[in-house]
Design a protein around this motif. Structure first.
Motif, PDB file in Angstrom:
ATOM      1  N   THR A  61      12.761  -6.373  -9.552  1.00  0.00           N
ATOM      2  CA  THR A  61      12.578  -5.942  -8.180  1.00  0.00           C
ATOM      3  C   THR A  61      11.232  -5.218  -8.147  1.00  0.00           C
ATOM      4  N   ILE A  62      10.388  -5.626  -7.221  1.00  0.00           N
ATOM      5  CA  ILE A  62       9.046  -5.055  -7.115  1.00  0.00           C
ATOM      6  C   ILE A  62       8.873  -4.522  -5.697  1.00  0.00           C
ATOM      7  N   GLN A  63       8.503  -3.247  -5.587  1.00  0.00           N
ATOM      8  CA  GLN A  63       8.250  -2.644  -4.285  1.00  0.00           C
ATOM      9  C   GLN A  63       6.748  -2.491  -4.094  1.00  0.00           C
ATOM     10  N   PHE A  64       6.313  -2.766  -2.881  1.00  0.00           N
ATOM     11  CA  PHE A  64       4.901  -2.712  -2.524  1.00  0.00           C
ATOM     12  C   PHE A  64       4.695  -1.784  -1.340  1.00  0.00           C
ATOM     13  N   ILE A  65       3.533  -1.166  -1.287  1.00  0.00           N
ATOM     14  CA  ILE A  65       3.117  -0.454  -0.090  1.00  0.00           C
ATOM     15  C   ILE A  65       1.690  -0.875   0.226  1.00  0.00           C
ATOM     16  N   LYS A  66       1.390  -0.862   1.512  1.00  0.00           N
ATOM     17  CA  LYS A  66       0.049  -1.236   1.962  1.00  0.00           C
ATOM     18  C   LYS A  66      -0.759   0.043   2.140  1.00  0.00           C
ATOM     19  N   VAL A  67      -1.876   0.122   1.410  1.00  0.00           N
ATOM     20  CA  VAL A  67      -2.749   1.289   1.449  1.00  0.00           C
ATOM     21  C   VAL A  67      -4.141   0.804   1.856  1.00  0.00           C
ATOM     22  N   ASN A  68      -4.624   1.291   2.993  1.00  0.00           N
ATOM     23  CA  ASN A  68      -5.949   0.870   3.477  1.00  0.00           C
ATOM     24  C   ASN A  68      -6.083  -0.653   3.509  1.00  0.00           C
ATOM     25  N   GLU A  69      -5.083  -1.314   4.072  1.00  0.00           N
ATOM     26  CA  GLU A  69      -5.060  -2.776   4.238  1.00  0.00           C
ATOM     27  C   GLU A  69      -4.943  -3.549   2.926  1.00  0.00           C
ATOM     28  N   LYS A  70      -4.628  -2.868   1.828  1.00  0.00           N
ATOM     29  CA  LYS A  70      -4.469  -3.529   0.526  1.00  0.00           C
ATOM     30  C   LYS A  70      -3.061  -3.264   0.007  1.00  0.00           C
ATOM     31  N   TRP A  71      -2.372  -4.316  -0.405  1.00  0.00           N
ATOM     32  CA  TRP A  71      -1.042  -4.164  -0.969  1.00  0.00           C
ATOM     33  C   TRP A  71      -1.137  -3.707  -2.420  1.00  0.00           C
ATOM     34  N   MET A  72      -0.306  -2.741  -2.771  1.00  0.00           N
ATOM     35  CA  MET A  72      -0.245  -2.221  -4.135  1.00  0.00           C
ATOM     36  C   MET A  72       1.224  -2.096  -4.542  1.00  0.00           C
ATOM     37  N   ILE A  73       1.461  -2.119  -5.844  1.00  0.00           N
ATOM     38  CA  ILE A  73       2.826  -1.957  -6.357  1.00  0.00           C
ATOM     39  C   ILE A  73       3.143  -0.469  -6.441  1.00  0.00           C
ATOM     40  N   SER A  74       4.302  -0.099  -5.921  1.00  0.00           N
ATOM     41  CA  SER A  74       4.746   1.292  -6.054  1.00  0.00           C
ATOM     42  C   SER A  74       5.786   1.429  -7.163  1.00  0.00           C
ATOM     43  N   SER A  75       6.584   0.372  -7.378  1.00  0.00           N
ATOM     44  CA  SER A  75       7.548   0.423  -8.480  1.00  0.00           C
ATOM     45  C   SER A  75       8.005  -0.970  -8.871  1.00  0.00           C
ATOM     46  N   VAL A  76       8.419  -1.064 -10.122  1.00  0.00           N
ATOM     47  CA  VAL A  76       8.992  -2.287 -10.684  1.00  0.00           C
ATOM     48  C   VAL A  76      10.200  -1.874 -11.505  1.00  0.00           C
ATOM     49  N   ALA A  77      11.279  -2.602 -11.349  1.00  0.00           N
ATOM     50  CA  ALA A  77      12.459  -2.406 -12.202  1.00  0.00           C
ATOM     51  C   ALA A  77      12.945  -3.789 -12.614  1.00  0.00           C
ATOM     52  N   TRP A  78      13.448  -3.888 -13.845  1.00  0.00           N
ATOM     53  CA  TRP A  78      13.926  -5.182 -14.310  1.00  0.00           C
ATOM     54  C   TRP A  78      15.097  -5.047 -15.253  1.00  0.00           C
ATOM     55  N   ALA A  79      15.794  -6.184 -15.382  1.00  0.00           N
ATOM     56  CA  ALA A  79      16.865  -6.328 -16.364  1.00  0.00           C
ATOM     57  C   ALA A  79      16.794  -7.749 -16.904  1.00  0.00           C
ATOM     58  N   ASP A  80      16.724  -7.855 -18.229  1.00  0.00           N
ATOM     59  CA  ASP A  80      16.770  -9.156 -18.883  1.00  0.00           C
ATOM     60  C   ASP A  80      18.210  -9.640 -18.912  1.00  0.00           C
ATOM     61  N   LYS A  81      18.395 -10.952 -18.855  1.00  0.00           N
ATOM     62  CA  LYS A  81      19.728 -11.539 -18.972  1.00  0.00           C
ATOM     63  C   LYS A  81      20.213 -11.370 -20.394  1.00  0.00           C
ATOM     64  N   LYS A  82      21.432 -11.020 -20.570  1.00  0.00           N
ATOM     65  CA  LYS A  82      22.015 -10.825 -21.906  1.00  0.00           C
ATOM     66  C   LYS A  82      22.579 -12.119 -22.414  1.00  0.00           C
TER      67      LYS A  82
END
Length: 141
Positions: free
Chosen positions: A120-141
């Motif tokens: 899951t990747i969250q983005f925010i737009k800062v000064n008309e540019k998209w940036m990543i604010s957070s990433v979380a992941w889980a690998d399949k077991k």
């Protein structure tokens, strides 16, 4: 209602930064990974979370970069490639979210592996540019 052109541009920017995010770790075929590029993709207080085991491991961007550079350049993890295989992206004004499936493969400590998972990747737009604010992941077991 938002302008369709604006939404299309937002989605194209998010697609681009997501592709760059997955690509920075690649060291397949002798390629030198560009993990330092994460600094330009994330906001200053970005957060990265590994949650495969149900016990989250939290990183700030700098804390995440150093061990990845080491692992991807000292022979621990070779022929590594990770790619997004499907996704759903939603945007509302200056915030966006992407839920994606990914695949990765490589050789870790001399052992070949293949794995899949979800990010899951969250983005925010800062000064008309998209940036990543957070990433979380889980690998399949």
């Amino acid at each position: 209602m938002e302008n369709t052109v604006d939404i299309t541009n937002d989605l194209e920017q998010i697609d681009h930064i997501t592709k760059l995010f997955f690509d920075v770790f690649t060291n397949k075929d002798g390629r030198i990974p560009n993990v330092m590029a994460l600094k330009k993709m994330f906001i200053a207080k970005g957060i990265i979370i590994s949650n495969t085991e149900g016990k989250p491991i939290f990183y700030d961007v700098n804390g995440f970069i150093k061990p990845r550079i080491d692992m991807l350049t000292n022979g621990t993890l070779i022929n590594f490639c990770e790619k997004e295989v499907s996704h759903k992206t939603e945007v509302y004004r200056n915030v966006g979210h992407r839920f994606c499936h990914y695949e990765k493969s490589g050789e870790l400590d001399g052992q070949y592996f293949e794995s899949k998972g979800m990010k899951t990747i969250q983005f925010i737009k800062v000064n008309e540019k998209w940036m990543i604010s957070s990433v979380a992941w889980a690998d399949k077991k």
